[in-house]
Design an enzyme around this catalytic site. Sequence first.
Site, PDB file in Angstrom:
ATOM      1  N   GLU A   1      -0.124  -8.146  -7.323  1.00  0.00           N
ATOM      2  CA  GLU A   1      -0.019  -6.858  -8.040  1.00  0.00           C
ATOM      3  C   GLU A   1      -0.498  -5.800  -7.061  1.00  0.00           C
ATOM      4  O   GLU A   1      -1.702  -5.576  -6.922  1.00  0.00           O
ATOM      5  CB  GLU A   1      -0.920  -6.874  -9.286  1.00  0.00           C
ATOM      6  CG  GLU A   1      -0.542  -7.898 -10.330  1.00  0.00           C
ATOM      7  CD  GLU A   1       0.673  -7.489 -11.145  1.00  0.00           C
ATOM      8  OE1 GLU A   1       1.117  -6.329 -11.017  1.00  0.00           O
ATOM      9  OE2 GLU A   1       1.182  -8.324 -11.896  1.00  0.00           O
TER      10      GLU A   1
ATOM     11  N   CYS B   1      -2.643   2.362  -9.873  1.00  0.00           N
ATOM     12  CA  CYS B   1      -1.454   1.874  -9.155  1.00  0.00           C
ATOM     13  C   CYS B   1      -0.183   2.459  -9.755  1.00  0.00           C
ATOM     14  O   CYS B   1       0.789   2.702  -9.054  1.00  0.00           O
ATOM     15  CB  CYS B   1      -1.418   0.353  -9.169  1.00  0.00           C
ATOM     16  SG  CYS B   1      -1.636  -0.334 -10.800  1.00  0.00           S
TER      17      CYS B   1
HETATM   18  P1  NAP Z   1      -7.851  -3.386  -1.313  1.00  0.00           P
HETATM   19  O1  NAP Z   1      -8.581  -2.802  -0.172  1.00  0.00           O
HETATM   20  O2  NAP Z   1      -6.700  -4.254  -1.054  1.00  0.00           O
HETATM   21  O3  NAP Z   1      -8.966  -4.164  -2.191  1.00  0.00           O
HETATM   22  C1  NAP Z   1      -8.614  -4.916  -3.327  1.00  0.00           C
HETATM   23  C2  NAP Z   1      -9.408  -6.217  -3.306  1.00  0.00           C
HETATM   24  O4  NAP Z   1      -8.958  -7.011  -2.207  1.00  0.00           O
HETATM   25  C3  NAP Z   1     -10.894  -6.026  -3.085  1.00  0.00           C
HETATM   26  O5  NAP Z   1     -11.586  -7.019  -3.805  1.00  0.00           O
HETATM   27  C4  NAP Z   1     -11.051  -6.241  -1.590  1.00  0.00           C
HETATM   28  O6  NAP Z   1     -12.332  -6.628  -1.223  1.00  0.00           O
HETATM   29  C5  NAP Z   1     -10.074  -7.363  -1.377  1.00  0.00           C
HETATM   30  N1  NAP Z   1      -9.554  -7.534  -0.032  1.00  0.00           N
HETATM   31  C6  NAP Z   1      -9.045  -6.596   0.794  1.00  0.00           C
HETATM   32  N2  NAP Z   1      -8.560  -7.171   1.919  1.00  0.00           N
HETATM   33  C7  NAP Z   1      -8.769  -8.509   1.793  1.00  0.00           C
HETATM   34  C8  NAP Z   1      -8.505  -9.636   2.618  1.00  0.00           C
HETATM   35  N3  NAP Z   1      -7.900  -9.521   3.797  1.00  0.00           N
HETATM   36  N4  NAP Z   1      -8.878 -10.864   2.179  1.00  0.00           N
HETATM   37  C9  NAP Z   1      -9.502 -11.001   0.997  1.00  0.00           C
HETATM   38  N5  NAP Z   1      -9.768  -9.970   0.157  1.00  0.00           N
HETATM   39  C10 NAP Z   1      -9.416  -8.738   0.552  1.00  0.00           C
HETATM   40  O7  NAP Z   1      -7.338  -2.305  -2.300  1.00  0.00           O
HETATM   41  P2  NAP Z   1      -7.975  -0.907  -2.614  1.00  0.00           P
HETATM   42  O8  NAP Z   1      -7.541   0.028  -1.563  1.00  0.00           O
HETATM   43  O9  NAP Z   1      -9.413  -1.017  -2.904  1.00  0.00           O
HETATM   44  O10 NAP Z   1      -7.204  -0.630  -3.993  1.00  0.00           O
HETATM   45  C11 NAP Z   1      -6.160   0.204  -4.072  1.00  0.00           C
HETATM   46  C12 NAP Z   1      -4.824  -0.481  -3.952  1.00  0.00           C
HETATM   47  O11 NAP Z   1      -4.654  -1.438  -4.991  1.00  0.00           O
HETATM   48  C13 NAP Z   1      -3.725   0.520  -4.149  1.00  0.00           C
HETATM   49  O12 NAP Z   1      -2.674   0.251  -3.264  1.00  0.00           O
HETATM   50  C14 NAP Z   1      -3.307   0.285  -5.582  1.00  0.00           C
HETATM   51  O13 NAP Z   1      -2.025   0.749  -5.891  1.00  0.00           O
HETATM   52  C15 NAP Z   1      -3.439  -1.194  -5.681  1.00  0.00           C
HETATM   53  N6  NAP Z   1      -3.528  -1.615  -7.092  1.00  0.00           N
HETATM   54  C16 NAP Z   1      -2.479  -2.283  -7.652  1.00  0.00           C
HETATM   55  C17 NAP Z   1      -2.514  -2.638  -8.992  1.00  0.00           C
HETATM   56  C18 NAP Z   1      -1.387  -3.372  -9.668  1.00  0.00           C
HETATM   57  O14 NAP Z   1      -1.578  -3.875 -10.769  1.00  0.00           O
HETATM   58  N7  NAP Z   1      -0.213  -3.467  -9.073  1.00  0.00           N
HETATM   59  C19 NAP Z   1      -3.626  -2.310  -9.747  1.00  0.00           C
HETATM   60  C20 NAP Z   1      -4.681  -1.619  -9.137  1.00  0.00           C
HETATM   61  C21 NAP Z   1      -4.621  -1.287  -7.799  1.00  0.00           C
HETATM   62  P3  NAP Z   1     -13.416  -5.567  -0.671  1.00  0.00           P
HETATM   63  O15 NAP Z   1     -13.687  -4.615  -1.764  1.00  0.00           O
HETATM   64  O16 NAP Z   1     -14.590  -6.433  -0.351  1.00  0.00           O
HETATM   65  O17 NAP Z   1     -12.789  -4.924   0.523  1.00  0.00           O
END
Ligand code: NAP
Length: 468
Positions: free
Chosen positions: A228, A262
């Site tokens: 997602e 998102c």
């Molecule tokens: P993010 O950096 O990808 O973080 C999301 C989660 O992934 C966090 O728990 C983060 O941990 C973890 N993470 C990041 N890189 C990782 C890796 N290489 N290995 C393991 N875990 C990893 O996302 P964000 O920037 O905080 O959130 C915003 C994004 O999420 C936006 O693009 C938004 O559109 C998307 N989103 C999508 C949905 C949907 O339902 N489609 C819903 C909400 C948000 P840490 O916090 O420890 O870095």
Amino acid sequence: MAYRTINPATGKIVKTYDDISDAALSKAMDVAQACYENDWPLRSIAQRAEVIHAAAELMRRNRDRLASLATLEMGKPITEAKSEVTLSADIFDYYAKMAETFLKPRPIPDVLNATIETFSLGIILGVEPWNFPYYQVARVAAPQLMAGNVLVIKHASNVPQAALAFAQMLEEAGAPKGAYTNIFASTDQVGRLIEDTRVRGVTVTGSEGAGAAIAERAGRKLKKSVLELGGSDPLLILEDAPFEATLDNAMWGRMNTTGQSCTASKRVIVVGKERGEQFLEGLRIRMSSLRAGNPADPATTLAPLSSDKVMTGLLQQIESAKAAGAKVVTGGSRIDRPGFYLEPTILTDITEHNPIYTQELFGPVLSFYIVESEEEAIKVANATPFGLGASVFTANLERGKEVARRIESGMVYINRPVWSAPELPFGGVKNSGYGRELSELGIGEFVNRKLINVSAAGSPPPSDHQAG
Ligand code: NAP
């Protein structure tokens, strides 16, 4: 110490947590596996539902405390935080009520004595984001626990208190040890968990980068993933859309969760020059009238962004958009006060060569387009790598549906921006990921739909053309 609460309204560190040690992680996995082998999926659906209903009840009873934690850790307006807790409780109740129906054996039409029975898989690993710290986890926990799976969850590092509160609530509701385990794990540890043979599936809600990295590792070990990911949802305004109601919806669509959703309406696309200019002016007046304040105060109209990282990223995107010719109609700068406050911003004159034409803007920054025809509106709507949600505003519902069918996304809402309810499937296509959460589809992502095909004792072997 990656896991910590920083109050986005002040920028101050409130509380820090140690990462889980490798030894403690290994023990947690043993407990989760033991729970899976000896307890949770062996309970009846009704027994599992008792725990899940109890958790919903606890969420409602503790709504204000849980909401305050979300506001403290990621800065969302308190009224929205309360709604999020209520929606999460509704998701728990929905799956507790519907699981029996969703999981019951199904006959196969026109085949006698063959059924599909549904079984759990084992430990599912979830990686979750901060923007809806309860709802995102509820979308995974409620269906997967009702399906008989057990969960190991790595929540975002900036919402550790919300993560702990969620786990504690399930424990208080009667979930056995190991059914739901919150871990403060590093990226490395998550990588190793994906490769642990006891983990049978991985689900990620987050950015494209996190999704790709985790899915790649899961794929190498032949494990299913659900992704997602990000979105850049278009909000199309056709020529006959009512003015005021559409404006109200566009504001809600762009500003909900201070734009950090998102499925926020990140791109408004209006058909017709004159109406386009009217809508632009309407949005300019409304966005520039929002006032920064404490998100814990229900009267505040502009909450902070969740972190300095989100702020820095957005400011860079605004600068590169301007350098490529975009015009700032309102906003564009950091607000001069403590905390992570950004002026609500509208950008116009965005050509297809501008980097933000195809990027996600995860905050209160609106890309605004005026186009000459419905055809052009659909073209601009589809001109991104993302395909999460979309919305179409028109007085002609049939026409709205025709346009909806031509938009490349997992969800299209007519006359409202994308919103969520337990019974509505949620998910996208293209770089927004694959798989679905919520509804009957959500509970079907990590189960074994097993064929049981019965022939009479003494039946002859299948004929050659029936071999698999
Ligand atoms: P993010 O950096 O990808 O973080 C999301 C989660 O992934 C966090 O728990 C983060 O941990 C973890 N993470 C990041 N890189 C990782 C890796 N290489 N290995 C393991 N875990 C990893 O996302 P964000 O920037 O905080 O959130 C915003 C994004 O999420 C936006 O693009 C938004 O559109 C998307 N989103 C999508 C949905 C949907 O339902 N489609 C819903 C909400 C948000 P840490 O916090 O420890 O870095």
